[in-house]
Structures are given as structure tokens and as C-alpha cells.
Motif scaffolding. Structure first.
Motif, mmCIF file in Angstrom:
data_model
loop_
_atom_site.group_PDB
_atom_site.id
_atom_site.type_symbol
_atom_site.label_atom_id
_atom_site.label_comp_id
_atom_site.label_asym_id
_atom_site.label_seq_id
_atom_site.Cartn_x
_atom_site.Cartn_y
_atom_site.Cartn_z
ATOM 1 N N UNK A 158 -37.177 -27.504 8.009
ATOM 2 C CA UNK A 158 -36.005 -26.621 7.845
ATOM 3 C C UNK A 158 -36.410 -25.283 7.216
ATOM 4 N N UNK A 159 -37.323 -25.329 6.254
ATOM 5 C CA UNK A 159 -37.760 -24.087 5.588
ATOM 6 C C UNK A 159 -38.490 -23.162 6.565
ATOM 7 N N UNK A 160 -39.292 -23.753 7.440
ATOM 8 C CA UNK A 160 -40.038 -22.922 8.396
ATOM 9 C C UNK A 160 -39.083 -22.375 9.464
ATOM 10 N N UNK A 161 -38.194 -23.239 9.907
ATOM 11 C CA UNK A 161 -37.262 -22.852 10.974
ATOM 12 C C UNK A 161 -36.402 -21.652 10.592
ATOM 13 N N UNK A 162 -35.805 -21.692 9.380
ATOM 14 C CA UNK A 162 -34.846 -20.635 9.026
ATOM 15 C C UNK A 162 -35.523 -19.280 8.876
ATOM 16 N N UNK A 163 -36.720 -19.243 8.311
ATOM 17 C CA UNK A 163 -37.387 -17.943 8.163
ATOM 18 C C UNK A 163 -37.929 -17.468 9.517
ATOM 19 N N UNK A 164 -38.298 -18.421 10.381
ATOM 20 C CA UNK A 164 -38.784 -18.041 11.713
ATOM 21 C C UNK A 164 -37.663 -17.377 12.508
ATOM 22 N N UNK A 165 -36.462 -17.892 12.364
ATOM 23 C CA UNK A 165 -35.331 -17.298 13.102
ATOM 24 C C UNK A 165 -35.103 -15.849 12.660
ATOM 25 N N UNK A 166 -35.273 -15.592 11.362
ATOM 26 C CA UNK A 166 -35.154 -14.207 10.881
ATOM 27 C C UNK A 166 -36.196 -13.332 11.598
ATOM 28 N N UNK A 168 -37.796 -13.851 14.540
ATOM 29 C CA UNK A 168 -37.535 -13.684 15.977
ATOM 30 C C UNK A 168 -36.356 -12.740 16.205
ATOM 31 N N UNK A 169 -35.333 -12.864 15.377
ATOM 32 C CA UNK A 169 -34.169 -11.977 15.553
ATOM 33 C C UNK A 169 -34.544 -10.528 15.250
ATOM 34 N N UNK A 170 -35.404 -10.321 14.275
ATOM 35 C CA UNK A 170 -35.866 -8.950 14.004
ATOM 36 C C UNK A 170 -36.633 -8.413 15.207
ATOM 37 N N UNK A 171 -37.501 -9.263 15.765
ATOM 38 C CA UNK A 171 -38.317 -8.827 16.912
ATOM 39 C C UNK A 171 -37.427 -8.437 18.095
ATOM 40 N N UNK A 172 -36.294 -9.132 18.248
ATOM 41 C CA UNK A 172 -35.382 -8.801 19.358
ATOM 42 C C UNK A 172 -34.832 -7.383 19.234
ATOM 43 N N UNK A 193 -46.623 -25.390 10.693
ATOM 44 C CA UNK A 193 -45.931 -24.131 11.000
ATOM 45 C C UNK A 193 -46.016 -23.852 12.500
ATOM 46 N N UNK A 194 -47.204 -24.045 13.095
ATOM 47 C CA UNK A 194 -47.341 -23.751 14.539
ATOM 48 C C UNK A 194 -46.415 -24.623 15.372
ATOM 49 N N UNK A 195 -46.348 -25.903 15.028
ATOM 50 C CA UNK A 195 -45.490 -26.829 15.794
ATOM 51 C C UNK A 195 -44.036 -26.364 15.710
ATOM 52 N N UNK A 196 -43.587 -26.077 14.496
ATOM 53 C CA UNK A 196 -42.176 -25.718 14.294
ATOM 54 C C UNK A 196 -41.873 -24.357 14.934
ATOM 55 N N UNK A 197 -42.754 -23.387 14.733
ATOM 56 C CA UNK A 197 -42.502 -22.040 15.261
ATOM 57 C C UNK A 197 -42.527 -22.054 16.796
ATOM 58 N N UNK A 198 -43.421 -22.842 17.401
ATOM 59 C CA UNK A 198 -43.434 -22.966 18.872
ATOM 60 C C UNK A 198 -42.075 -23.449 19.375
ATOM 61 N N UNK A 199 -41.498 -24.379 18.660
ATOM 62 C CA UNK A 199 -40.207 -24.937 19.036
ATOM 63 C C UNK A 199 -39.092 -23.877 18.911
#
Ligand code: NAD
Ligand code: IPM
Ligand code: MG
Length: 344
Positions: A158-166, A168-172, A193-199
Motif C-alpha cells: 500500500x505504501x509503494x502503491x500510493x506514492x507511485x500513483x502520485x 504516474x499522475x505527475x508524469x501524465x 518496489x519493482x513488482x508493485x510499480x509494474x502493476x
């Protein structure tokens, strides 16, 4: 209701650059009809002196009750041997306000290129999205014994997912590229981290995801910084890489940051520390704080117009070479701030 800002003035150069940031905020607000109420609360070293705590509960309460927090650097030799350090307050406020994503921009505009220590330089514009409330900074056990010591790096999905979404949304809204920086050739947390971020990446098909080991990334920030758009990384790597990235702009004293969570407030602060070596001399670079005010107006208060005004004024002052000694100039904090205000 006026917009509510909590001000945490900091230690050593903290108050010097906060004064500069607040003067610019006041001037731009008058010119642009922005109403706000700023409340200063105890935090960091001077809060330890006042009440024995770097982060008193009433400061947390006031922050939670505001739209934005403006924070200037804390810490320094006065409290290095104290039972409680100001830095504990900094880590605690990030957790108390659940500020899990820390955004640290690196921008070298054509006007700033002359100050970069790099010989071969093109305009650069990338951001580091640093996970801020977990990893080795917070993991337990953390122990120091007579013959060994131990820290723990732990990350949940959950910790990796929420910051990753920030990220990806910035990159958009930028150049559609995320680079995950890790040490997945060695560390279990990095592999995870790689597994979660790939997802997570599957939800953002318009964003290209690539990877870099942290040692190579630190080299690329010097050799080809223009290749980056959004760098996504864990807490400790983000701390180190953001100071390195700041220096290619010419000085650590120019870079602001924004820390966000799921709700208000958002916290804005320079990425650098309290610079005890230059405190009290009136020569601290105020750009990091002025740029933090600019970020706050754009992101917390939807006043891109005022942010742009500040940005243009800073660019003009830079172009006029009215800069502090860290950028090779001969001007003081107050003169640089006066020049920014004059150009607003
Ligand atoms: N967010 C924070 O509050 C924060 C961040 C980093 C370090 N710290 C604390 O600050 C203290 C000093 O740390 P440090 O010396 O390792 O790092 P630092 O970032 O304070 O200073 C590193 C170097 O950069 C220079 N510098 C930094 N900001 C500048 C500015 N605005 N203008 C001109 N020069 C500037 C300093 O003079 C120094 O030479 C420590 O107690 C540290 O824990 C606090
Ligand atoms: C002072 C320290 C705890 C802090 C950190 O490591 O996060 C600082 O270096 C920063 O970059 O904000
Ligand atoms: Mg740091």
C-alpha cells in the motif's frame, strides 16, 4: 474565510529565509488580491528550547487545521547532543500529517544555466517523487549496541502503491516518463518496489516506465540530467539524490519541495538544511523559500497567476545577476528579496 497557512520558521538560516518568503507572499498577495491568515507555531530546535519538544501537540493541531504549512529548515549543532533532536520533529510532522509523497523539482532554465557547475549543459526539468513516511527512516527494529547497530528497511504494498500513483499522475501532466530508481540487484525491498510499480503502471498506459539502479542514476543526474522526467524512489535514495540534483542547478539554496498526502494540509519547505555555517551573516539564498511560496500558491490555493508572477520575478533577478554568494554573487538575502519584490 481567508486561506489558512501555518508557518514554522526553523533554526539558524531558517528564520532568515522564512522572512524573505513571507515578504514575497505579502507583496504578491496585495498585488493579486489573495487573502490569507498566517499563524506561526513552535517547531524544531527553538521549540525544544521553549518547551522541550521539537513538535508540540498544539503545532500539529494548528497544522491540521490549515490549508498549507510553510516550513523552514530546522536543526544544527546547538541540539546535536540533545536528548531530543529537531530532526525528530521533522520526521514526526511528516508522519502526523501523513505526507507520504515528497516532490522535489530540478529545473535549470536558460537563465539559470550560467550557474550550473556542469560544463556541458542543456535546459533540465525533472522532479523527484520521494516516498517520505516509510522505509529505513521509520522501520523497526532500530538499535544501537556496543558492538553492532541495526536499521530496518520495510515497505508495504500500500505504501509503494500510493506514492507511485502520485508519480504516474505527475508524469501524465509532464513528459509521460517515470524512472523507478532502486537497488533491485541487491535489496528485497527494491525487488518488491519493482513488482508493485509494474502493476500500478498498467493503470497509466500513456506513461512510459523505465528503471535505473540508484548508483547509475546518481551518475546520470550529472552526465545526462535532461533524460529524466519523473524519478520515483524510496525515502533514503530520494533524500540523497535530491541534494545531488539540487547542486546541478548551481546551489542547494534554490530548491523548494512539496509534501502531500490524501488530505490537507500540504507542506512546503526548502530541501536544504539550516546551514549553520552561514547563519547570521545575511547571505542565505532566499530562492528556496520564495520558490516554496510559489509552489504553495499554485498547488494549495489554485493561484497559478501569482506563482507565475513570482517565477518571472525570480528569473529577472537571476538574469540581472542579483544573487547570493552560493551562486557566486555579492548580494545579501535582503537585497535579493527586495529585487524579487520590485520585479513582481
Ligand atoms: N528540512 C530540514 O529542516 C533539514 C534538511 C536538511 C538538513 N537539516 C539539518 O540542517 C542542519 C545542517 O545540515 P547540513 O549542513 O548537512 O546541510 P545544509 O543543507 O544545511 O547545508 C549544506 C551546505 O549548503 C549550504 N546551503 C544550504 N542552504 C543554503 C541557502 N539557502 N543559501 C546558501 N547556502 C545554503 C550550506 O551553507 C552548506 O554549505 C543539520 O542539523 C541537518 O540535520 C534540516
Ligand atoms: C533533516 C533530515 C531528517 C531530512 C531528511 O533526511 O529527510 C532532510 O535531509 C531532508 O531532506 O528533508
Ligand atoms: Mg535531505
Amino acid at each position: 474565510m481567508p486561506n489558512k497557512i501555518t508557518v514554522l520558521t526553523g533554526d539558524y538560516i531558517g528564520p532568515e529565509i522564512m522572512a524573505a518568503g513571507l515578504r514575497v507572499l505579502e507583496a504578491v498577495s496585495k498585488a493579486g488580491h489573495f487573502e490569507y491568515e498566517a499563524t506561526t507555531m513552535p517547531f524544531g530546535g527553538h521549540a525544544i528550547d521553549e518547551c522541550g519538544e521539537p513538535l508540540p501537540q498544539r503545532t500539529i493541531d494548528e497544522c491540521k487545521n490549515s490549508d498549507a504549512v510553510l516550513l523552514s529548515a530546522i536543526g544544527g549543532p546547538k541540539w546535536d547532543a540533545a536528548p531530543k533532536r529537531p530532526e525528530q520533529g521533522l520526521l514526526a510532522i511528516r508522519q502526523a500529517l501523513n505526507l507520504f509523497a515528497n516532490i522535489r523539482p530540478t529545473e535549470i532554465s536558460p537563465a539559470m544555466m550560467q550557474y550550473s557547475p556542469l560544463k556541458k549543459i542543456e535546459p533540465v526539468n525533472f522532479v523527484i517523487v520521494r516516498e517520505l513516511t516509510s522505509g529505513i527512516y521509520f522501520g523497526t527494529p532500530r538499535e544501537q549496541h556496543a558492538d553492532y547497530a541495526l536499521d530496518t528497511m520495510r515497505y508495504t504494498k500500500a505504501e509503494i502503491e500510493r506514492v507511485s500513483r502520485v508519480a504516474f499522475q505527475m508524469a501524465q501532466h509532464r513528459n509521460h516518463r517515470v524512472t523507478l530508481v532502486d537497488k533491485s540487484n541487491v535489496l528485497a525491498t527494491s525487488k518488491f518496489w519493482r513488482v508493485v510499480v509494474d502493476e500500478v503502471a498498467k493503470d497509466y498506459p500513456d506513461v512510459e516506465l523505465n528503471y535505473s539502479y540508484v548508483d547509475a542514476a546518481s551518475m546520470k543526474i550529472i552526465s545526462s540530467p535532461e533524460q529524466f522526467d519523473v524519478i520515483l524512489t524510496e525515502n533514503l535514495f530520494g533524500d540523497i539524490l535530491s541534494d545531488e540534483a539540487a547542486q546541478i542547478t548551481g546551489s542547494l539554496g534554490t530548491i523548494p519541495s512539496m509534501s502531500t498526502g490524501d488530505q490537507k494540509p500540504v507542506l512546503y519547505e526548502p530541501i536544504h538544511g539550516s546551514a549553520p555555517d552561514i547563519a547570521g551573516q545575511g547571505i542565505a539564498n532566499p530562492f528556496s523559500m520564495i520558490n516554496s511560496v510559489k509552489m504553495m500558491l499554485a498547488h494549495s490555493f489554485d493561484r497559478a497567476d501569482l506563482a507565475e508572477r513570482i517565477g518571472k520575478a525570480v528569473d529577472q533577478v537571476v538574469a540581472d545577476n542579483i544573487v547570493t554568494p552560493d551562486l557566486g554573487g555579492k548580494y545579501g538575502t535582503k537585497e535579493v528579496t527586495d529585487a524579487v519584490i520590485k520585479n513582481l
